[in-house]
Design a protein around this motif. Sequence first.
Motif, PDB file in Angstrom:
ATOM      1  N   ARG A 275      -1.875   6.697  -3.816  1.00 51.71           N
ATOM      2  CA  ARG A 275      -1.955   6.028  -5.120  1.00 51.71           C
ATOM      3  C   ARG A 275      -0.792   5.071  -5.301  1.00 51.71           C
ATOM      4  O   ARG A 275       0.249   5.225  -4.663  1.00 51.71           O
ATOM      5  CB  ARG A 275      -2.033   7.032  -6.256  1.00 51.71           C
TER       6      ARG A 275
ATOM      7  N   ARG B   5      -7.973  -3.671   2.009  1.00 54.94           N
ATOM      8  CA  ARG B   5      -9.092  -4.546   1.633  1.00 54.94           C
ATOM      9  C   ARG B   5      -8.602  -5.865   1.040  1.00 54.94           C
ATOM     10  O   ARG B   5      -9.109  -6.935   1.393  1.00 54.94           O
ATOM     11  CB  ARG B   5     -10.020  -3.812   0.657  1.00 54.94           C
ATOM     12  N   ILE B   6      -7.615  -5.799   0.163  1.00 56.66           N
ATOM     13  CA  ILE B   6      -7.074  -7.018  -0.459  1.00 56.66           C
ATOM     14  C   ILE B   6      -6.481  -7.936   0.600  1.00 56.66           C
ATOM     15  O   ILE B   6      -6.704  -9.143   0.600  1.00 56.66           O
ATOM     16  CB  ILE B   6      -6.026  -6.659  -1.534  1.00 56.66           C
TER      17      ILE B   6
ATOM     18  N   SER C 112      -6.868   0.153  -0.923  1.00 58.97           N
ATOM     19  CA  SER C 112      -7.041  -1.117  -1.637  1.00 58.97           C
ATOM     20  C   SER C 112      -6.197  -2.213  -1.010  1.00 58.97           C
ATOM     21  O   SER C 112      -6.643  -3.358  -0.896  1.00 58.97           O
ATOM     22  CB  SER C 112      -6.659  -0.945  -3.106  1.00 58.97           C
TER      23      SER C 112
ATOM     24  N   GLY D 282       0.843  -1.192   0.000  1.00 60.74           N
ATOM     25  CA  GLY D 282       0.000   0.000   0.000  1.00 60.74           C
ATOM     26  C   GLY D 282       0.872   1.233   0.000  1.00 60.74           C
ATOM     27  O   GLY D 282       1.555   1.515   0.972  1.00 60.74           O
TER      28      GLY D 282
ATOM     29  N   VAL E  91      -0.659  -1.350  -4.912  1.00 59.86           N
ATOM     30  CA  VAL E  91      -1.911  -0.608  -5.002  1.00 59.86           C
ATOM     31  C   VAL E  91      -1.867   0.569  -4.016  1.00 59.86           C
ATOM     32  O   VAL E  91      -0.904   0.715  -3.270  1.00 59.86           O
ATOM     33  CB  VAL E  91      -3.122  -1.521  -4.691  1.00 59.86           C
ATOM     34  N   ASP E  92      -2.925   1.375  -4.005  1.00 59.03           N
ATOM     35  CA  ASP E  92      -3.025   2.417  -2.992  1.00 59.03           C
ATOM     36  C   ASP E  92      -3.295   1.752  -1.638  1.00 59.03           C
ATOM     37  O   ASP E  92      -3.681   0.592  -1.563  1.00 59.03           O
ATOM     38  CB  ASP E  92      -4.134   3.413  -3.349  1.00 59.03           C
TER      39      ASP E  92
END
Length: 134
Positions: A86, A115-116, A112, A82, A108-109
């Motif tokens: 961005r 969550r991933i 995200s 992360g 990813v940011d």
Amino acid sequence: MKPPLPGPADKTLPTPDPAQVQYIRSYGPGRFLISDREWQTPVLVTPTITHPWAITRIEDLSLDSLAPLRDASVPTELLVLGCGARAVFVPPDLRATLKAAGMGLEVVDTGSACRIYNVLLAEGRRVAAALIPL
């Protein structure tokens, strides 16, 4: 009109027990709530432990900066990176170094990445997250 599909329409994922695994409950500007502890620094999160992480810029990322993952008793198969607000470019040589160490990389940011990480954790994957706060 199609008949409704059998079973519940709700697709809620199971929530891991914070006493058993490290999962990301929330994130916001300059902070993370991981299991029952708040962090205000970059962190490395694995299913078993959360470490403070000395990286504040992705340009400083190296295999050495990921030593807690490399030295863990259960190897990480996928690292979710992360990058803050961005995603940023990670040089191919660093990707290759991580791959040679047995770690896939998803860049990813930070939102995200949180969550991933949680979805993969719920699936029982050997995942870790390297997170720079927003």
